[in-house]
Design an enzyme around this catalytic site. Structure first.
Site, PDB file in Angstrom:
ATOM      1  N   GLU A   1       0.847  -1.195   0.000  1.00 38.81           N
ATOM      2  CA  GLU A   1       0.000   0.000   0.000  1.00 38.81           C
ATOM      3  C   GLU A   1       0.882   1.244   0.000  1.00 38.81           C
ATOM      4  O   GLU A   1       2.094   1.158   0.237  1.00 38.81           O
ATOM      5  CB  GLU A   1      -0.917  -0.008   1.221  1.00 38.81           C
ATOM      6  CG  GLU A   1      -1.870  -1.186   1.230  1.00 38.81           C
ATOM      7  CD  GLU A   1      -2.854  -1.172   2.384  1.00 38.81           C
ATOM      8  OE1 GLU A   1      -3.749  -2.017   2.403  1.00 38.81           O
ATOM      9  OE2 GLU A   1      -2.722  -0.296   3.277  1.00 38.81           O
ATOM     10  N   PRO A   2       0.287   2.415  -0.253  1.00 36.40           N
ATOM     11  CA  PRO A   2       1.094   3.638  -0.289  1.00 36.40           C
ATOM     12  C   PRO A   2       1.931   3.868   0.972  1.00 36.40           C
ATOM     13  O   PRO A   2       3.043   4.383   0.898  1.00 36.40           O
ATOM     14  CB  PRO A   2       0.043   4.737  -0.470  1.00 36.40           C
ATOM     15  CG  PRO A   2      -1.050   4.072  -1.235  1.00 36.40           C
ATOM     16  CD  PRO A   2      -1.095   2.672  -0.706  1.00 36.40           C
TER      17      PRO A   2
ATOM     18  N   GLY B   1       4.728  -1.161   2.979  1.00 32.21           N
ATOM     19  CA  GLY B   1       5.341  -2.127   2.094  1.00 32.21           C
ATOM     20  C   GLY B   1       5.826  -3.317   2.897  1.00 32.21           C
ATOM     21  O   GLY B   1       5.147  -4.333   2.999  1.00 32.21           O
ATOM     22  N   SER B   2       6.991  -3.177   3.516  1.00 23.18           N
ATOM     23  CA  SER B   2       7.532  -4.267   4.327  1.00 23.18           C
ATOM     24  C   SER B   2       6.695  -4.512   5.582  1.00 23.18           C
ATOM     25  O   SER B   2       6.645  -5.636   6.090  1.00 23.18           O
ATOM     26  CB  SER B   2       8.984  -3.941   4.733  1.00 23.18           C
ATOM     27  OG  SER B   2       9.797  -3.793   3.586  1.00 23.18           O
TER      28      SER B   2
ATOM     29  N   ILE C   1       1.440  -2.964  -7.861  1.00 21.68           N
ATOM     30  CA  ILE C   1       0.870  -4.293  -8.041  1.00 21.68           C
ATOM     31  C   ILE C   1       1.209  -4.821  -9.436  1.00 21.68           C
ATOM     32  O   ILE C   1       0.716  -4.308 -10.444  1.00 21.68           O
ATOM     33  CB  ILE C   1      -0.662  -4.268  -7.837  1.00 21.68           C
ATOM     34  CG1 ILE C   1      -1.009  -3.602  -6.497  1.00 21.68           C
ATOM     35  CG2 ILE C   1      -1.231  -5.670  -7.936  1.00 21.68           C
ATOM     36  CD1 ILE C   1      -0.327  -4.228  -5.289  1.00 21.68           C
TER      37      ILE C   1
ATOM     38  N   GLU D   1       9.221  -7.903  -3.413  1.00 21.39           N
ATOM     39  CA  GLU D   1       9.036  -9.184  -2.726  1.00 21.39           C
ATOM     40  C   GLU D   1      10.047  -9.389  -1.603  1.00 21.39           C
ATOM     41  O   GLU D   1      10.657 -10.456  -1.479  1.00 21.39           O
ATOM     42  CB  GLU D   1       9.060 -10.338  -3.732  1.00 21.39           C
ATOM     43  CG  GLU D   1       7.833 -10.325  -4.628  1.00 21.39           C
ATOM     44  CD  GLU D   1       7.561 -11.653  -5.278  1.00 21.39           C
ATOM     45  OE1 GLU D   1       7.589 -12.679  -4.576  1.00 21.39           O
ATOM     46  OE2 GLU D   1       7.303 -11.656  -6.493  1.00 21.39           O
TER      47      GLU D   1
END
Length: 395
Positions: free
Chosen positions: A126-127, A130-131, A156, A373
């Protein structure tokens, strides 16, 4: 302990390399454009790569993860962007549905992904998160037999072309235990777009992997059946972690493929280019660089094979037992891809810096491997956490 590929795996490697060199590599210049190559994807579907790891009973090829890593290396050796969309659909959508989904979800979605009728996207980032997966804000509120999803997902892969989105969303608020408030949900993206409840805000312009769309998606009161929940409600964080552990070998394989291609470009150039009356390959400094590049690629390959084999053998449910091994592979192969591509570009001199050169495309593609990822610093954290746990220290 056997370090040799089986006859079947060698044949798969040869066949995939021949396919990639015939159907993907000749188009590398076109693949630098911000356009999903549906014609090339169709050929990948026809060759069986879109459903490579999906069980045969659901129309797939039933490949084990080591064999699939071999496939990914060869596809990404030709073009990492072209290989990414099929790989993401398999590793991040089909595999979680296969492992965590119910029989009805498997019977409905897996054959569609395998046949290429459906392309999948995995929506986690999301904005503002992340991690930090536990901090996800996209919410799903129950309304009878439906869930109403609202929020924004960023970066995405396949987002704008996806027919199905596998999303991690918040279904309950528990400030003391935020990890327990997340759920994995299947969203029929095609229906949601038609209803206006899934909005593609943008496809980002990237410095590499141009042909693989990276999107920002907004869910605006998007309704999905409660039956679309994957596994148990509230288990989304654990499913997300298992999914990422399972996919890290595939990101490592991307790195090996890119590094191989960059090395081949460097070797070819040093064997052709002359300076001061000698081939570049005649100079000892170039020989040392080539030797180190080849050694690092081989080390990255072995770590990748190990990670894929462990993931297949132990399964993602036991991912905590081998998390550091998949992080070894993802971290090291990402670094090797970037390092080899950069060294190869510099070997080309001014030619390498030009946008028309393939080595510049490979360099641009390699950089993202240290970001998506699981960023490199997250991989280092995972490795350190696993190490210190063995000595009674919890971090």
């Amino acid at each position: 302990m056997d370090f040799q590929l089986t006859d079947e795996q060698r044949m798969l490697q040869e066949q995939t390399r021949a396919f990639a060199e015939r159907e993907i590599l000749p188009h590398w210049q076109r693949l630098r454009k911000k356009e999903f190559p549906r014609d090339i994807f169709a050929k990948m579907v026809e060759a069986g790569y879109a459903g490579a790891t999906i069980p045969e009973e659901h129309g797939g090829g039933g490949l084990d993860l080591l064999s699939f890593a071999i496939v990914v290396i060869e596809l990404c050796r030709a073009d990492a962007g072209a290989g990414l969309s099929a790989g993401a659909s398999l590793s991040l959508v089909a595999k979680p549905i296969e492992v965590f989904g119910n029989d009805e979800q498997k019977r409905f979605w897996l054959p569609k992904i395998s046949s290429g009728e459906v392309i999948g996207a995995y929506a986690q980032t999301e904005p503002d998160h992340g991690s930090n997966v536990a901090g996800i804000k996209t919410r799903a509120v129950r309304d009878g037999d439906e869930l109403i999803i609202s929020g924004t997902k960023r970066f995405i892969t396949n987002g704008s072309i996806a027919d199905v989105v596998l999303a991690i969303v918040k279904t309950e608020s528990n400030p003391d235990k935020p990890h327990k408030g997340l759920t994995m949900i299947i969203i029929d993206a095609k229906k949601a777009r038609e209803a206006g409840t899934l909005i593609v805000d943008r496809d980002w312009d990237k410095i590499g992997l141009h042909c693989s769309p990276t999107s920002e998606l907004t869910f605006d009161k998007c309704r999905v059946p409660v039956s679309n929940i994957v596994g148990e409600p509230g288990m989304g964080w654990w499913y997300a972690m298992a999914t990422l552990i399972g996919s890290r070998a595939m990101i490592a394989a991307q790195g090996v493929g890119i590094a191989e291609a960059a090395f081949e470009e460097a070797l070819k150039y040093t064997l052709q280019r002359e300076q001061f009356g000698k081939k570049l390959a005649d100079y000892q400094v170039m020989q040392r660089d080539l030797a180190r590049m080849q050694m690092e690629i081989e080390a990255a390959r072995l770590l990748t094979y190990q990670a894929a084999w462990l993931t297949e053998t132990l399964g993602v449910f036991r991912g905590e037992e081998f998390a550091e091994k998949t992080s070894f592979a993802k971290l090291y192969a990402s670094e090797v891809a970037t390092r080899v591509a950069e060294k190869a570009l510099v070997m080309h001199g001014g030619v390498g810096y030009m946008a028309e050169s393939r080595i510049s495309a490979l360099y641009q593609a390699a950089i993202v491997l240290q970001i998506y990822e699981g960023a490199s610093n997250i991989q280092e954290y995972i490795i350190a956490r696993q190490l210190l746990r063995k000595h009674g220290i919890k971090i």
